[in-house]
Design a protein around this motif. Structure first.
Motif, PDB file in Angstrom:
ATOM      1  N   VAL A   1      -1.214  -6.777  -8.445  1.00  0.00           N
ATOM      2  CA  VAL A   1       0.206  -7.082  -8.183  1.00  0.00           C
ATOM      3  C   VAL A   1       0.755  -7.782  -9.417  1.00  0.00           C
ATOM      4  O   VAL A   1       0.115  -8.689  -9.940  1.00  0.00           O
ATOM      5  N   GLY A   2       1.909  -7.387  -9.876  1.00  0.00           N
ATOM      6  CA  GLY A   2       2.585  -8.069 -10.991  1.00  0.00           C
ATOM      7  C   GLY A   2       1.627  -8.553 -12.063  1.00  0.00           C
ATOM      8  O   GLY A   2       1.080  -7.770 -12.820  1.00  0.00           O
ATOM      9  N   ASP A   3       1.379  -9.868 -12.057  1.00  0.00           N
ATOM     10  CA  ASP A   3       0.554 -10.441 -13.123  1.00  0.00           C
ATOM     11  C   ASP A   3      -0.796 -10.931 -12.605  1.00  0.00           C
ATOM     12  O   ASP A   3      -1.334 -11.920 -13.067  1.00  0.00           O
ATOM     13  N   GLY A   4      -1.346 -10.229 -11.631  1.00  0.00           N
ATOM     14  CA  GLY A   4      -2.654 -10.658 -11.130  1.00  0.00           C
ATOM     15  C   GLY A   4      -3.221  -9.700 -10.108  1.00  0.00           C
ATOM     16  O   GLY A   4      -2.791  -8.555  -9.993  1.00  0.00           O
ATOM     17  N   VAL A   5      -4.225 -10.199  -9.384  1.00  0.00           N
ATOM     18  CA  VAL A   5      -4.853  -9.376  -8.360  1.00  0.00           C
ATOM     19  C   VAL A   5      -4.724 -10.071  -7.007  1.00  0.00           C
ATOM     20  O   VAL A   5      -4.774 -11.311  -6.937  1.00  0.00           O
ATOM     21  N   MET A   6      -4.502  -9.277  -5.973  1.00  0.00           N
ATOM     22  CA  MET A   6      -4.366  -9.841  -4.637  1.00  0.00           C
ATOM     23  C   MET A   6      -5.526  -9.361  -3.768  1.00  0.00           C
ATOM     24  O   MET A   6      -5.813  -8.169  -3.713  1.00  0.00           O
ATOM     25  N   ILE A   7      -6.206 -10.326  -3.141  1.00  0.00           N
ATOM     26  CA  ILE A   7      -7.331  -9.994  -2.258  1.00  0.00           C
ATOM     27  C   ILE A   7      -6.924 -10.435  -0.864  1.00  0.00           C
ATOM     28  O   ILE A   7      -6.599 -11.614  -0.659  1.00  0.00           O
ATOM     29  N   SER A   8      -6.928  -9.525   0.111  1.00  0.00           N
ATOM     30  CA  SER A   8      -6.579  -9.979   1.463  1.00  0.00           C
ATOM     31  C   SER A   8      -7.651  -9.571   2.464  1.00  0.00           C
ATOM     32  O   SER A   8      -8.237  -8.490   2.363  1.00  0.00           O
ATOM     33  N   VAL A   9      -7.922 -10.497   3.386  1.00  0.00           N
ATOM     34  CA  VAL A   9      -8.891 -10.243   4.461  1.00  0.00           C
ATOM     35  C   VAL A   9      -8.150 -10.433   5.774  1.00  0.00           C
ATOM     36  O   VAL A   9      -7.635 -11.514   6.054  1.00  0.00           O
ATOM     37  N   GLU A  10      -8.055  -9.350   6.538  1.00  0.00           N
ATOM     38  CA  GLU A  10      -7.266  -9.398   7.769  1.00  0.00           C
ATOM     39  C   GLU A  10      -8.154  -9.079   8.961  1.00  0.00           C
ATOM     40  O   GLU A  10      -8.996  -8.178   8.888  1.00  0.00           O
ATOM     41  N   ASP A  11      -7.973  -9.856  10.044  1.00  0.00           N
ATOM     42  CA  ASP A  11      -8.760  -9.569  11.256  1.00  0.00           C
ATOM     43  C   ASP A  11      -7.849  -9.474  12.464  1.00  0.00           C
ATOM     44  O   ASP A  11      -6.665  -9.807  12.389  1.00  0.00           O
ATOM     45  N   ASN A  12      -8.394  -8.998  13.567  1.00  0.00           N
ATOM     46  CA  ASN A  12      -7.622  -8.909  14.817  1.00  0.00           C
ATOM     47  C   ASN A  12      -8.155  -9.948  15.808  1.00  0.00           C
ATOM     48  O   ASN A  12      -8.255  -9.697  16.990  1.00  0.00           O
ATOM     49  N   GLY A  13      -8.497 -11.124  15.264  1.00  0.00           N
ATOM     50  CA  GLY A  13      -9.199 -12.130  16.068  1.00  0.00           C
ATOM     51  C   GLY A  13      -8.316 -13.096  16.824  1.00  0.00           C
ATOM     52  O   GLY A  13      -7.153 -12.804  17.123  1.00  0.00           O
ATOM     53  N   ILE A  14      -8.872 -14.272  17.071  1.00  0.00           N
ATOM     54  CA  ILE A  14      -8.228 -15.249  17.969  1.00  0.00           C
ATOM     55  C   ILE A  14      -6.986 -15.891  17.347  1.00  0.00           C
ATOM     56  O   ILE A  14      -6.176 -16.476  18.049  1.00  0.00           O
ATOM     57  N   GLY A  15      -6.837 -15.802  16.021  1.00  0.00           N
ATOM     58  CA  GLY A  15      -5.661 -16.371  15.359  1.00  0.00           C
ATOM     59  C   GLY A  15      -5.657 -17.886  15.341  1.00  0.00           C
ATOM     60  O   GLY A  15      -6.605 -18.537  15.807  1.00  0.00           O
ATOM     61  N   LEU A  16      -4.565 -18.434  14.793  1.00  0.00           N
ATOM     62  CA  LEU A  16      -4.466 -19.886  14.632  1.00  0.00           C
ATOM     63  C   LEU A  16      -3.067 -20.356  15.014  1.00  0.00           C
ATOM     64  O   LEU A  16      -2.085 -19.709  14.632  1.00  0.00           O
ATOM     65  N   PRO A  17      -2.953 -21.491  15.717  1.00  0.00           N
ATOM     66  CA  PRO A  17      -1.609 -22.029  15.958  1.00  0.00           C
ATOM     67  C   PRO A  17      -0.998 -22.490  14.627  1.00  0.00           C
ATOM     68  O   PRO A  17      -1.739 -22.943  13.733  1.00  0.00           O
ATOM     69  N   ALA A  18       0.342 -22.380  14.504  1.00  0.00           N
ATOM     70  CA  ALA A  18       1.018 -22.728  13.243  1.00  0.00           C
ATOM     71  C   ALA A  18       0.672 -24.160  12.804  1.00  0.00           C
ATOM     72  O   ALA A  18       0.522 -24.440  11.614  1.00  0.00           O
ATOM     73  N   SER A  19       0.492 -25.067  13.793  1.00  0.00           N
ATOM     74  CA  SER A  19       0.236 -26.477  13.454  1.00  0.00           C
ATOM     75  C   SER A  19      -1.105 -26.674  12.753  1.00  0.00           C
ATOM     76  O   SER A  19      -1.340 -27.707  12.124  1.00  0.00           O
ATOM     77  N   GLU A  20      -2.010 -25.698  12.854  1.00  0.00           N
ATOM     78  CA  GLU A  20      -3.359 -25.875  12.286  1.00  0.00           C
ATOM     79  C   GLU A  20      -3.485 -25.282  10.883  1.00  0.00           C
ATOM     80  O   GLU A  20      -4.434 -25.569  10.169  1.00  0.00           O
ATOM     81  N   VAL A  21      -2.505 -24.430  10.526  1.00  0.00           N
ATOM     82  CA  VAL A  21      -2.657 -23.639   9.307  1.00  0.00           C
ATOM     83  C   VAL A  21      -2.917 -24.490   8.057  1.00  0.00           C
ATOM     84  O   VAL A  21      -3.750 -24.142   7.226  1.00  0.00           O
ATOM     85  N   GLN A  22      -2.232 -25.620   7.927  1.00  0.00           N
ATOM     86  CA  GLN A  22      -2.438 -26.439   6.724  1.00  0.00           C
ATOM     87  C   GLN A  22      -3.750 -27.219   6.766  1.00  0.00           C
ATOM     88  O   GLN A  22      -4.338 -27.522   5.745  1.00  0.00           O
ATOM     89  N   ARG A  23      -4.214 -27.557   7.987  1.00  0.00           N
ATOM     90  CA  ARG A  23      -5.380 -28.454   8.101  1.00  0.00           C
ATOM     91  C   ARG A  23      -6.713 -27.748   7.904  1.00  0.00           C
ATOM     92  O   ARG A  23      -7.709 -28.384   7.585  1.00  0.00           O
ATOM     93  N   ILE A  24      -6.750 -26.431   8.129  1.00  0.00           N
ATOM     94  CA  ILE A  24      -8.044 -25.746   8.144  1.00  0.00           C
ATOM     95  C   ILE A  24      -8.760 -25.778   6.799  1.00  0.00           C
ATOM     96  O   ILE A  24      -9.947 -25.516   6.731  1.00  0.00           O
ATOM     97  N   PHE A  25      -8.037 -26.129   5.720  1.00  0.00           N
ATOM     98  CA  PHE A  25      -8.695 -26.173   4.405  1.00  0.00           C
ATOM     99  C   PHE A  25      -9.337 -27.546   4.133  1.00  0.00           C
ATOM    100  O   PHE A  25     -10.035 -27.717   3.157  1.00  0.00           O
ATOM    101  N   GLN A  26      -9.073 -28.512   5.015  1.00  0.00           N
ATOM    102  CA  GLN A  26      -9.658 -29.850   4.804  1.00  0.00           C
ATOM    103  C   GLN A  26     -11.163 -29.812   5.107  1.00  0.00           C
ATOM    104  O   GLN A  26     -11.582 -29.116   6.035  1.00  0.00           O
ATOM    105  N   PRO A  27     -11.966 -30.583   4.331  1.00  0.00           N
ATOM    106  CA  PRO A  27     -13.403 -30.588   4.584  1.00  0.00           C
ATOM    107  C   PRO A  27     -13.709 -31.006   6.024  1.00  0.00           C
ATOM    108  O   PRO A  27     -13.105 -31.943   6.534  1.00  0.00           O
ATOM    109  N   PHE A  28     -14.624 -30.303   6.649  1.00  0.00           N
ATOM    110  CA  PHE A  28     -15.148 -30.582   7.991  1.00  0.00           C
ATOM    111  C   PHE A  28     -14.131 -30.352   9.113  1.00  0.00           C
ATOM    112  O   PHE A  28     -14.429 -30.626  10.268  1.00  0.00           O
TER     113      PHE A  28
END
Ligand code: ADP
Length: 307
Positions: A228-255
């Motif tokens: 894409v444009g000036d780089g490469v895009m890697i996407s991994v998509e699933d049809n799983g349980i999903g995530l509530p919007a409120s959790e999206v930012q927190r899931i990258f925190q350790p533990f």
């Protein structure tokens, strides 16, 4: 006879420290603040003013030290809790594949499937898959340890991202039974990217493992890689349980692990996405997530083209 030196350790938990600070420090602090303020109000000479100022300064210093003690103790007790949780979770995560390996090895050794080559093969394939899972788990913990200590060396090379993607795909396919998941890969990237092949492979593998883990019975996973444009895009998509919007930012925190409301438990240690984000940032890239509860999740990584 040599006198024996005895050491006494005062083992206090966080609540103990707070009570000690409240009784031993805050009361005298409040008292000396009050005395200092009264001395300042009624002071009619320099000695009175100096006494008042000294009392108030002493009180402020003591309160500051007490606050620092409480903050440091809280941080230490949080770290100790995280460490204990990590040990418990990792041990639990190890136990599941180890039990499967033991069970299937015993089945083969017992001779019960000796005259059924197809069944023997299936048993050994399961042992192989569980061994791959153990390997990936050990990788996760070691990568986390190295990255959290800031001592993770990357061997950067410039080239297309294809070999890293293929390595992750091969490892993932060795971990899952062929009929367990509808898995498709579209690899259409040619640009040059400055990257560490095994780090990018580990990043994609972590996302694939999660896509598999957080999907229900009919698992469908799509891995797409294109320029894409000036780089490469890697996407991994699933049809799983999903995530509530409120959790999206927190899931990258350790533990951090999302609590499930249905009470079900999916094993994990909460480090996969922390590692993904760390490695992507080390490559000057970004990682984002779009998700809908009950419908699925898509993680997207963007890596810059080599200049
Ligand atoms: P772990 O999977 O070991 O718990 P991760 O850091 O990989 O740790 O993930 C953190 C949390 O993010 C998980 O506990 C899970 O709740 C959520 N998560 C990660 N990937 C997905 C996904 N593909 N679909 C839904 N939730 C996910």
């Amino acid at each position: 006879m040599k006198p024996r030196n005895r050491r006494y350790h005062l083992n206090l938990d966080l609540n103990g420290v707070i009570v000690l600070v409240a009784v031993g420090v805050l009361l005298p602090v409040m008292l000396s603040t009050a005395v200092g303020i009264v001395a300042l109000v009624i002071a009619d000479d320099a000695v009175g003013i100096v006494t008042g100022v000294l009392m108030v300064s002493f009180a402020a210093a003591a309160a500051g030290s007490a606050l620092i003690t409480v903050v440091l103790t809280r941080r230490k007790s949080r770290l100790a809790r995280l460490q204990a949780d990590l040990v418990a979770n990792v041990s639990h995560e190890f136990r599941t594949p180890l039990s499967a390996i033991r069970l299937y090895t015993q089945t083969v050794l017992s001779g019960r499937v000796a005259d059924d080559p197809e069944r023997s093969r299936e048993c050994l394939q399961t042992v192989m898959r569980e061994t791959e899972r153990l390997d990936a788990l050990v990788d996760r913990v070691l990568t986390w340890r190295a990255s959290s200590k800031g001592s993770m060396p990357l061997t950067m090379e410039t080239g297309p991202i294809g070999p890293a993607v293929e390595d992750a795909v091969e490892r993932f396919q060795r971990m899952v039974a062929p009929d367990e998941v509808d898995f498709s890969v579209r690899l259409e990237s040619r640009i040059q990217v400055n990257h560490d092949v095994s780090a990018i492979s580990a990043t994609i593998l972590n996302l694939l493992i999660n896509a598999h883990k957080y999907s229900a019975a009919e698992k469908r996973i799509r891995l797409e890689v294109h320029d894409v444009g000036d780089g490469v895009m890697i996407s991994v998509e699933d049809n799983g349980i999903g995530l509530p919007a409120s959790e999206v930012q927190r899931i990258f925190q350790p533990f951090y692990r999302v609590k499930r409301h249905d009470g079900g438990a999916i094993g994990g240690v909460g480090l996969g996405l922390t590692i993904v984000q760390h490695l992507v940032h080390r490559h000057g890239g970004t990682v984002s997530v779009e998700s809908e509860p009950g419908a699925g999740t898509r993680f997207t990584i963007n890596l810059p083209e080599a200049s």
